[in-house]
Enzyme design. Structure first.
Site, mmCIF file in Angstrom:
data_model
loop_
_atom_site.group_PDB
_atom_site.id
_atom_site.type_symbol
_atom_site.label_atom_id
_atom_site.label_comp_id
_atom_site.label_asym_id
_atom_site.label_seq_id
_atom_site.Cartn_x
_atom_site.Cartn_y
_atom_site.Cartn_z
ATOM 1 N N ASP A 121 45.048 38.428 45.026
ATOM 2 C CA ASP A 121 46.216 39.279 44.846
ATOM 3 C C ASP A 121 47.465 38.748 45.537
ATOM 4 O O ASP A 121 48.575 39.092 45.152
ATOM 5 C CB ASP A 121 45.920 40.691 45.371
ATOM 6 C CG ASP A 121 45.014 41.445 44.425
ATOM 7 O OD1 ASP A 121 45.124 41.209 43.215
ATOM 8 O OD2 ASP A 121 44.204 42.255 44.895
ATOM 9 N N HIS A 126 38.635 39.583 52.179
ATOM 10 C CA HIS A 126 37.768 39.765 51.017
ATOM 11 C C HIS A 126 36.354 40.001 51.503
ATOM 12 O O HIS A 126 35.935 39.388 52.486
ATOM 13 C CB HIS A 126 37.814 38.510 50.123
ATOM 14 C CG HIS A 126 37.368 38.765 48.733
ATOM 15 N ND1 HIS A 126 36.038 38.811 48.393
ATOM 16 C CD2 HIS A 126 38.068 39.021 47.603
ATOM 17 C CE1 HIS A 126 35.940 39.069 47.097
ATOM 18 N NE2 HIS A 126 37.157 39.207 46.591
#
Ligand code: ACO
Length: 399
Positions: free
Chosen positions: A336, A282
């Site tokens: 996710d 991320h």
């Protein structure tokens, strides 16, 4: 005679800095979500995401994001009633959705249909905050109807009209499956909606704000945001996670080995080939994404309840390998990774994962659109020119 010293020359303006991907650049102010990527903290209006996921509902969370405070019972009832009153699509939209090719990608369909909604709104262009807020509410309410309508159409099933007595989450699953979901499944989906609602100035939210800053309309801003979200480096990653888990299972079958034995060589092979493991890493979090922490526990619970622990176990094994191999680089599961297995466990189709992300994130995008309109300044960054100068124009016949 006294002389006045000349003013000191002002310091030369610092040269603008080029930051690829705008990493670390603060481009907007928001009162909605706070992220501490080092500590793995996410708060909506100061409330930890974990607290909201455990105790709130999606409707209440949207009120919180849009009003920057929790509602009273009466306020929440009014807000919920307004949302439900907008579940239905404008006349003509169902036929429009049913005219889409059945093999269209749901995200292309969704982007097109959110854009199409503007043609049914005589006042589509309003950029006054209260008016734009009403549009955002209607679009948020109608997005589940669009997705469910399309999914049924491609399966050859008749459109199921929304039910105003059902929550945002339960109504979506009802329209999708033609049956009211169990309370546990509706709540699981409601929590997924809460976790995906807002997340600082991510790519799609930035897109929505950039479009809004030209004083274009809410429909255009949300359409652009959907286009951004579908990329595999952003919201499209949850689908890619399931594809990867499927590939591992297929490999195990091919080799006639238990899945657990194939996970390690599969992941190591990808890392050695410098391929990305979807659902990891991320730009902001350098530790586990707090939404992933919650979803991990949650997906284990659902997997246990539904007696299908295989995917959860595979995911845990991948998480351990990644921590060992690339944890030092700050690459951990993002939202996710475990949302993919959660959606799968509650029986949702792979290519609806990203549309469902969009369905929730419309609330965050809209909140940012309203923040942008309230004190707008046009986004217009600069590009560093790295091409030639004083080049000669060569007539086409001489090239
Ligand atoms: N798997 C393996 N290695 C990775 C991964 C990954 N998923 N993500 C980053 N890395 C490695 C890179 O190879 C790079 O290594 P190097 O320094 O040895 O070359 C290093 O980590 C830094 O990578 P960057 O691409 O510079 O990091 P960036 O901040 O730009 O990437 C991103 C963030 C795009 C999310 C990235 O981690 C990625 O591609 N992840 C996979 C896709 C994904 O899951 N996206 C969803 C994000 S969450 C969301 O949008 C909802």
């Amino acid at each position: 005679m006294t002389t006045t010293a000349p003013p000191a020359p002002s310091a030369p303006a610092a040269a603008p800095v080029f930051k690829p991907g705008l990493e670390g650049i603060i481009a907007a102010e928001t009162k909605m979500s706070f992220i501490d990527g080092e500590k793995g903290v996410l708060e909506y209006v100061g409330i930890p995401i974990d607290d909201l996921a455990r105790n709130s509902t999606f409707e209440e969370t949207v009120f919180l994001l849009w009003n920057r405070r929790l509602p009273s019972k009466a306020e929440l009832d009014t807000f919920t009633a307004e949302l439900r009153a907008n579940y239905e699509l404008p006349a003509g939209m169902v036929q429009r959705i049913e005219s889409c090719p059945k093999d269209a990608t749901p995200m292309h369909m969704l982007r097109t249909m959110v854009s199409a909604l503007s043609m049914y709104d005589a006042d589509a262009d309003t950029v006054e905050v209260a008016g734009a807020g009403k549009k955002a509410l209607a679009i948020l309410a109608q997005t589940p109807t669009i997705i469910a309508c399309f999914d049924r159409h491609r399966r050859g099933e008749k459109f199921v009209a929304p039910r105003k007595d059902l929550s945002f989450a339960a109504n979506f699953l009802y329209m999708l499956n033609g049956a009211v979901p169990t309370e546990a499944v509706a709540r699981a989906f409601d929590i997924c909606m809460i976790l995906h609602a807002d997340h600082g100035l991510n790519n799609s939210t930035f897109t929505a704000r950039v479009i809004t800053s030209t004083l274009s309309d809410v429909y255009s801003a949300l359409t652009g945001a959907i286009g951004s979200l579908r990329g595999p480096l952003h919201g499209g990653a949850n689908e890619e996670v399931m594809v990867m888990l499927g590939e591992i299972e297929a490999e195990a079958k091919k080799q006639g080995k238990p899945t657990a034995e194939v996970v390690e060589p599969f992941i190591m092979g990808r890392l050695q080939r410098k391929e990305r493991i979807m659902g990891f890493g991320h730009r902001v979090y350098k530790t586990i994404d707090p939404r992933a922490t919650f979803l991990k526990t949650f997906s284990k619970q659902i997997a246990t309840d539904t007696g299908n622990l295989k995917l959860y176990e595979m995911s845990s094994q991948i998480e351990a390998i990644m921590a060992r191999e690339v944890g030092a680089k700050g690459i951990y599961p993002n939202v996710d990774f475990y949302s993919a297995t959660t959606y799968h466990s509650i029986g949702l189709k792979l290519d609806l994962f990203t549309p469902m992300f969009a369905m929730s994130r419309i609330s965050g995008w809209s909140g940012h659109i309203l923040e942008q309109l309230d004190g707008n300044r046009l986004f217009r960054p600069a590009a560093k020119y790295v091409g030639p100068h004083a080049a000669k124009y060569v007539p086409i016949a001489q090239r």
